[in-house]
Design an enzyme around this catalytic site. Sequence first.
Site, PDB file in Angstrom:
ATOM      1  CB  SER A  12       0.629   1.811 -10.752  1.00 38.47           C
ATOM      2  OG  SER A  12      -0.233   2.720  -9.859  1.00 38.47           O
ATOM      3  CG  MET A  89      -1.954  -4.317  -0.314  1.00 43.43           C
ATOM      4  SD  MET A  89      -2.102  -2.820  -0.126  1.00 43.43           S
ATOM      5  CE  MET A  89      -3.928  -3.175   0.472  1.00 43.43           C
ATOM      6  CG  HIS A 108      -5.296   5.293   2.622  1.00 40.26           C
ATOM      7  ND1 HIS A 108      -5.414   3.977   3.270  1.00 40.26           N
ATOM      8  CD2 HIS A 108      -7.081   6.026   3.108  1.00 40.26           C
ATOM      9  CE1 HIS A 108      -6.978   3.826   3.308  1.00 40.26           C
ATOM     10  NE2 HIS A 108      -7.977   4.743   3.151  1.00 40.26           N
TER      11      HIS A 108
HETATM   12  C1  GRF Z   1      -3.803   2.198  -4.754  1.00 38.39           C
HETATM   13  O1  GRF Z   1      -5.198   2.715  -4.600  1.00 38.39           O
HETATM   14  C2  GRF Z   1      -2.508   2.461  -3.600  1.00 38.39           C
HETATM   15  O2  GRF Z   1      -3.293   4.020  -3.279  1.00 38.39           O
HETATM   16  C3  GRF Z   1      -3.204   1.745  -2.525  1.00 38.39           C
HETATM   17  O3  GRF Z   1      -2.463   0.306  -3.752  1.00 38.39           O
HETATM   18  C4  GRF Z   1      -3.555   0.637  -5.024  1.00 38.39           C
HETATM   19  C5  GRF Z   1      -2.118   0.191  -5.288  1.00 38.39           C
HETATM   20  O4  GRF Z   1      -1.401   0.409  -5.499  1.00 38.39           O
HETATM   21  N1  GRF Z   1      -2.324   1.824  -1.414  1.00 38.39           N
HETATM   22  P1  GRF Z   1      -0.176   0.217  -6.750  1.00 38.39           P
HETATM   23  O5  GRF Z   1      -0.530   0.561  -7.927  1.00 38.39           O
HETATM   24  O6  GRF Z   1       0.303  -1.463  -6.252  1.00 38.39           O
HETATM   25  O7  GRF Z   1       0.889   1.311  -6.434  1.00 38.39           O
END
Ligand code: GRF
Length: 202
Positions: A12, A89, A108
């Site tokens: 996202s 991640m 973050h």
């Molecule tokens: C989000 O809360 C971001 O801050 C963390 O991972 C979560 C999901 O991110 N690092 P996304 O929807 O995959 O961009």
Amino acid sequence: KRVVVFISGSGSNMLSLADACASPDFPAEIVAVISDKASAGGIAKAEARGIRTFAFERKSFASKAEHEAAMLAALDEVKPDILCLAGFMRLLSGDFINRYEGRILNIHPALLPLFPGLNTHQRAIDAGMKIAGCTVHFVTEGMDEGPIVAQAAVPVLSGDGAETLAARILTFEHRLYPLALKLLAEGKVRMEDGRAVHDVSV
Ligand code: GRF
């Protein structure tokens, strides 16, 4: 500026960066999306926007070094100026980071230096915080500890659970990350001697 976005999941934040980059006067373009999970939902979303994608499934590689070598080879091909980690991640090695020193951002979901690592929303609630938020920072070798580029403060409401707080903060992440990328792409912030230096000539 040429940007590569790294994802592991829904992407996202990658989408909000892609939407920002789509406006002609935004000083950056996303030239590729790299994921360490072939199943990341963000891959299909990037492809739907005509963005080149690379999937390097970690378990397809015998070691972290080989996994990073594959990602670095893709980067050597697309030649980005800036890397944006967005829901990525995985911790990058010092060698990898040094190749793009001062040109890697991460978002973050907490007000660093509070709550580095995982489960940030539950930890903020458990600590009785009334304000939470999100941080865009330069990536350095340590996890979630690089110099801060931008932050957004988000209220913790009574009755909030981790999910409701996460959802509220995510909408702020989607606004914050494009702002932070713009600052870096325009040279209005840079990393110097391990610190973020902001151009304050407003
Ligand atoms: C989000 O809360 C971001 O801050 C963390 O991972 C979560 C999901 O991110 N690092 P996304 O929807 O995959 O961009």
